[in-house]
Design a protein around this motif. Structure first.
Motif, PDB file in Angstrom:
ATOM      1  N   PHE A   1     -17.969   2.577  86.335  1.00  0.00           N
ATOM      2  CA  PHE A   1     -16.787   2.664  87.188  1.00  0.00           C
ATOM      3  C   PHE A   1     -16.789   3.989  87.930  1.00  0.00           C
ATOM      4  CE2 PHE A   1     -15.359   3.766  82.798  1.00  0.00           C
ATOM      5  CZ  PHE A   1     -15.025   5.102  82.978  1.00  0.00           C
ATOM      6  N   VAL A   2     -15.934   4.082  88.922  1.00  0.00           N
ATOM      7  CA  VAL A   2     -15.712   5.340  89.647  1.00  0.00           C
ATOM      8  C   VAL A   2     -14.497   6.014  89.034  1.00  0.00           C
ATOM      9  CG1 VAL A   2     -15.053   6.410  91.839  1.00  0.00           C
ATOM     10  CG2 VAL A   2     -16.745   4.560  91.813  1.00  0.00           C
TER      11      VAL A   2
ATOM     12  N   LEU B   1      -2.436   3.847  95.386  1.00  0.00           N
ATOM     13  CA  LEU B   1      -3.775   3.519  94.909  1.00  0.00           C
ATOM     14  C   LEU B   1      -3.853   2.055  94.472  1.00  0.00           C
ATOM     15  CD1 LEU B   1      -6.397   5.107  94.647  1.00  0.00           C
ATOM     16  CD2 LEU B   1      -5.838   5.517  92.242  1.00  0.00           C
ATOM     17  N   ALA B   2      -2.796   1.564  93.833  1.00  0.00           N
ATOM     18  CA  ALA B   2      -2.770   0.161  93.413  1.00  0.00           C
ATOM     19  C   ALA B   2      -2.846  -0.763  94.624  1.00  0.00           C
ATOM     20  CB  ALA B   2      -1.497  -0.116  92.613  1.00  0.00           C
ATOM     21  N   ASP B   3      -2.155  -0.394  95.710  1.00  0.00           N
ATOM     22  CA  ASP B   3      -2.180  -1.196  96.925  1.00  0.00           C
ATOM     23  C   ASP B   3      -3.575  -1.177  97.557  1.00  0.00           C
ATOM     24  OD1 ASP B   3      -0.796  -2.670  99.116  1.00  0.00           O
ATOM     25  OD2 ASP B   3      -1.317  -0.880 100.267  1.00  0.00           O
ATOM     26  N   MET B   4      -4.216  -0.003  97.551  1.00  0.00           N
ATOM     27  CA  MET B   4      -5.544   0.120  98.146  1.00  0.00           C
ATOM     28  C   MET B   4      -6.578  -0.720  97.409  1.00  0.00           C
ATOM     29  SD  MET B   4      -8.779   1.635  97.805  1.00  0.00           S
ATOM     30  CE  MET B   4      -8.679   3.127  96.825  1.00  0.00           C
ATOM     31  N   VAL B   5      -6.614  -0.614  96.064  1.00  0.00           N
ATOM     32  CA  VAL B   5      -7.638  -1.356  95.311  1.00  0.00           C
ATOM     33  C   VAL B   5      -7.402  -2.853  95.385  1.00  0.00           C
ATOM     34  CG1 VAL B   5      -8.127   0.563  93.744  1.00  0.00           C
ATOM     35  CG2 VAL B   5      -6.409  -1.129  93.096  1.00  0.00           C
ATOM     36  N   SER B   6      -6.144  -3.247  95.546  1.00  0.00           N
ATOM     37  CA  SER B   6      -5.850  -4.675  95.696  1.00  0.00           C
ATOM     38  C   SER B   6      -6.486  -5.214  96.975  1.00  0.00           C
ATOM     39  CB  SER B   6      -4.334  -4.903  95.714  1.00  0.00           C
ATOM     40  OG  SER B   6      -4.028  -6.260  95.949  1.00  0.00           O
ATOM     41  N   LYS B   7      -6.376  -4.456  98.055  1.00  0.00           N
ATOM     42  CA  LYS B   7      -6.973  -4.855  99.323  1.00  0.00           C
ATOM     43  C   LYS B   7      -8.501  -4.855  99.244  1.00  0.00           C
ATOM     44  CE  LYS B   7      -3.093  -3.193 102.142  1.00  0.00           C
ATOM     45  NZ  LYS B   7      -2.628  -2.166 103.098  1.00  0.00           N
ATOM     46  N   GLU B   8      -9.060  -3.985  98.371  1.00  0.00           N
ATOM     47  CA  GLU B   8     -10.507  -3.907  98.207  1.00  0.00           C
ATOM     48  C   GLU B   8     -11.014  -4.909  97.168  1.00  0.00           C
ATOM     49  OE1 GLU B   8     -12.654  -2.015  99.922  1.00  0.00           O
ATOM     50  OE2 GLU B   8     -11.030  -1.226 101.161  1.00  0.00           O
ATOM     51  N   LYS B   9     -10.071  -5.716  96.616  1.00  0.00           N
ATOM     52  CA  LYS B   9     -10.408  -6.666  95.550  1.00  0.00           C
ATOM     53  C   LYS B   9     -11.076  -5.947  94.378  1.00  0.00           C
ATOM     54  CE  LYS B   9     -10.682 -10.834  98.396  1.00  0.00           C
ATOM     55  NZ  LYS B   9      -9.961 -10.244  99.515  1.00  0.00           N
ATOM     56  N   ALA B  10     -10.501  -4.804  94.038  1.00  0.00           N
ATOM     57  CA  ALA B  10     -10.982  -3.991  92.920  1.00  0.00           C
ATOM     58  C   ALA B  10      -9.860  -3.827  91.900  1.00  0.00           C
ATOM     59  CB  ALA B  10     -11.462  -2.631  93.422  1.00  0.00           C
ATOM     60  N   ASN B  11     -10.128  -3.113  90.833  1.00  0.00           N
ATOM     61  CA  ASN B  11      -9.134  -2.861  89.792  1.00  0.00           C
ATOM     62  C   ASN B  11      -9.024  -1.371  89.529  1.00  0.00           C
ATOM     63  OD1 ASN B  11      -8.443  -5.669  88.908  1.00  0.00           O
ATOM     64  ND2 ASN B  11     -10.614  -5.739  88.413  1.00  0.00           N
TER      65      ASN B  11
ATOM     66  N   GLN C   1     -19.440   3.187  98.666  1.00  0.00           N
ATOM     67  CA  GLN C   1     -20.744   3.840  98.503  1.00  0.00           C
ATOM     68  C   GLN C   1     -21.464   3.364  97.244  1.00  0.00           C
ATOM     69  OE1 GLN C   1     -20.932   8.143  99.220  1.00  0.00           O
ATOM     70  NE2 GLN C   1     -22.135   8.387  97.351  1.00  0.00           N
ATOM     71  N   THR C   2     -20.709   3.169  96.161  1.00  0.00           N
ATOM     72  CA  THR C   2     -21.323   2.780  94.890  1.00  0.00           C
ATOM     73  C   THR C   2     -21.417   1.272  94.724  1.00  0.00           C
ATOM     74  OG1 THR C   2     -19.174   2.819  93.752  1.00  0.00           O
ATOM     75  CG2 THR C   2     -20.475   4.872  93.760  1.00  0.00           C
ATOM     76  N   GLY C   3     -20.600   0.538  95.486  1.00  0.00           N
ATOM     77  CA  GLY C   3     -20.560  -0.912  95.329  1.00  0.00           C
ATOM     78  C   GLY C   3     -19.801  -1.359  94.090  1.00  0.00           C
ATOM     79  N   LEU C   4     -19.080  -0.427  93.454  1.00  0.00           N
ATOM     80  CA  LEU C   4     -18.334  -0.749  92.237  1.00  0.00           C
ATOM     81  C   LEU C   4     -16.934  -1.255  92.566  1.00  0.00           C
ATOM     82  CD1 LEU C   4     -19.416   2.306  90.047  1.00  0.00           C
ATOM     83  CD2 LEU C   4     -20.267  -0.040  89.924  1.00  0.00           C
ATOM     84  N   LYS C   5     -16.355  -1.987  91.624  1.00  0.00           N
ATOM     85  CA  LYS C   5     -15.033  -2.578  91.816  1.00  0.00           C
ATOM     86  C   LYS C   5     -14.039  -2.122  90.748  1.00  0.00           C
ATOM     87  CE  LYS C   5     -15.773  -5.118  95.481  1.00  0.00           C
ATOM     88  NZ  LYS C   5     -15.025  -4.860  96.742  1.00  0.00           N
ATOM     89  N   ARG C   6     -14.419  -1.084  90.017  1.00  0.00           N
ATOM     90  CA  ARG C   6     -13.507  -0.535  89.004  1.00  0.00           C
ATOM     91  C   ARG C   6     -13.310   0.951  89.283  1.00  0.00           C
ATOM     92  NH1 ARG C   6     -16.468  -4.244  86.021  1.00  0.00           N
ATOM     93  NH2 ARG C   6     -18.140  -2.703  85.676  1.00  0.00           N
ATOM     94  N   LEU C   7     -12.041   1.372  89.297  1.00  0.00           N
ATOM     95  CA  LEU C   7     -11.682   2.762  89.561  1.00  0.00           C
ATOM     96  C   LEU C   7     -10.729   3.217  88.470  1.00  0.00           C
ATOM     97  CD1 LEU C   7     -11.569   5.255  91.595  1.00  0.00           C
ATOM     98  CD2 LEU C   7      -9.530   4.157  92.535  1.00  0.00           C
ATOM     99  N   ILE C   8     -11.004   4.359  87.869  1.00  0.00           N
ATOM    100  CA  ILE C   8     -10.028   4.936  86.949  1.00  0.00           C
ATOM    101  C   ILE C   8      -9.540   6.255  87.536  1.00  0.00           C
ATOM    102  CG2 ILE C   8     -11.226   3.866  84.988  1.00  0.00           C
ATOM    103  CD1 ILE C   8     -11.068   7.493  84.735  1.00  0.00           C
ATOM    104  N   MET C   9      -8.292   6.588  87.244  1.00  0.00           N
ATOM    105  CA  MET C   9      -7.729   7.858  87.683  1.00  0.00           C
ATOM    106  C   MET C   9      -7.210   8.579  86.450  1.00  0.00           C
ATOM    107  SD  MET C   9      -4.881   8.739  90.598  1.00  0.00           S
ATOM    108  CE  MET C   9      -3.548   7.847  89.816  1.00  0.00           C
TER     109      MET C   9
END
Length: 341
Positions: free
Chosen positions: A133-134, A283-293, A261-269
């Motif tokens: 994950f990122v 951030l929740a709105d952004m990852v939703s649009k990116e189809k990420a979590n 850049q990484t092609g990953l779909k998981r982000l932790i903060m």
């Protein structure tokens, strides 16, 4: 050794954190003492006072936690402590107590990287992220984007070239006449302001790359305050809102780039700034649009705490990693120097 009981000790800055983590039962409990009132009159952390207060609190908090859980010192199988980064004196306190206890009890100890603890804190939640994950690490001393392929396998994608985000929040708080700690105070004031009244820059977003810079944003805020005929309550709230929105926007842009850049779909903060509600919302709105979590630690584990150190320590101890009797204190310690497990 999966049933290991690990005592975690966190003393990197101005909070004394103690926790007990069991390999099969999970987090058993934790205690936290904040030095906010101690440092409030000085407008920031005084290292010598912080160190002395850790001396007064580490053992009493440990005894209180053991008593609450109906456990004894002899039940502990290993001790993990924060070895860095942080204030040298404060780190020495935790390291000395951990090493002394470990020697006296005849059990292993291990020095843990403070930011690795923060990065793994979301794994204490019910739905932890899988590797890779990122990670966006945002605190008073760090603003970093890291590709996390596994524990100890870290690729630094970008970092702040000057002030960290939390540091910028604290400095802007002083400009606005807000109390210490500044970050939460700026966020509280920003909630009442208009983020669109003043147009703040989004530093280093007009060029490629994943590095951050918040020093110029701080300077812009200072000049803006000086340019106002009168800095009434409304103006200060609007400036706080504009500043916060600029920081949030900058982080969102960089996080989106990191995912692409990484092609990953998981982000932790993780880190103290990750408790900021506006940042979480955007951030929740952004990852939703990116189809990420996106994943976070609960608010109490966003700031410094013993639970993250006990958990990170368990992950390394169970593979046989330990530290020797030397008290490790590394005020500066790059994440990329850690060994992979």
């Amino acid at each position: 050794m999966t049933d290991m009981l690990v005592l975690g000790i966190e003393t990197s800055c101005d909070e004394t954190g103690i926790a007990l983590y069991h390999g099969t039962q999970g987090l058993l409990g934790h205690e936290l003492y904040s030095q906010v009132k101690l440092h409030a009159d000085y407008g920031g952390v005084v290292p010598e006072l912080a160190s002395r207060d850790h001396v007064r609190k580490v053992l009493p908090l440990t005894k209180r936690l053991l008593k609450r859980l109906d456990l004894e010192l002899g039940d502990i199988d290993a001790i993990a402590y924060t070895a860095g980064p942080g204030l040298a004196g404060a780190l020495m306190v935790g390291g000395a107590v951990a090493t002394g206890l470990g020697y006296g009890l005849g059990i292993p100890t291990i020095g843990i990287h403070h930011m690795e603890g923060h990065m793994l804190a979301p794994m204490l939640e019910e739905s932890p992220p899988d590797f890779p994950f990122v990670a966006l690490l945002v605190s008073g001393g760090h603003s970093q984007l890291v590709q996390v392929n596994g524990i100890g396998n870290y690729v630094l994608l970008g970092e702040s070239v000057d002030d960290a985000a939390g540091e910028a929040f604290d400095k802007v708080a002083k400009m606005l006449g807000l109390d210490y700690p500044g970050g939460p105070q700026v966020a509280k004031l920003a909630a009442t302001g208009d983020p669109h009244r003043f147009r703040f820059p989004r530093p280093m977003t007009d060029r490629p790359g994943l590095d951050f810079s918040f020093s110029g944003l701080k300077t812009f805020t200072m000049n803006l305050l000086h340019s106002q005929p009168s800095s009434d309550a409304t103006t200060k709230a609007d400036i706080a809102a504009g500043f916060q929105e600029a920081v949030v926007d900058t982080m969102l842009i960089k996080c989106r780039r990191a995912l692409h850049q990484t092609g990953l779909k998981r982000l932790i903060m993780a880190g103290g700034v990750s408790a900021n509600s506006r940042l979480r919302e955007r951030l929740a709105d952004m990852v939703s649009k990116e189809k990420a979590n996106v994943y976070y630690a609960r608010p109490e584990f966003c700031t410094d705490n013993g639970a993250m150190i006990a958990f990170a320590g368990y992950q390394r101890l169970r593979t046989g990693q330990t530290s020797d009797l030397s008290v490790i204190a590394r005020p500066r310690w790059p994440l990329t120097e850690l060994t992979e497990i």
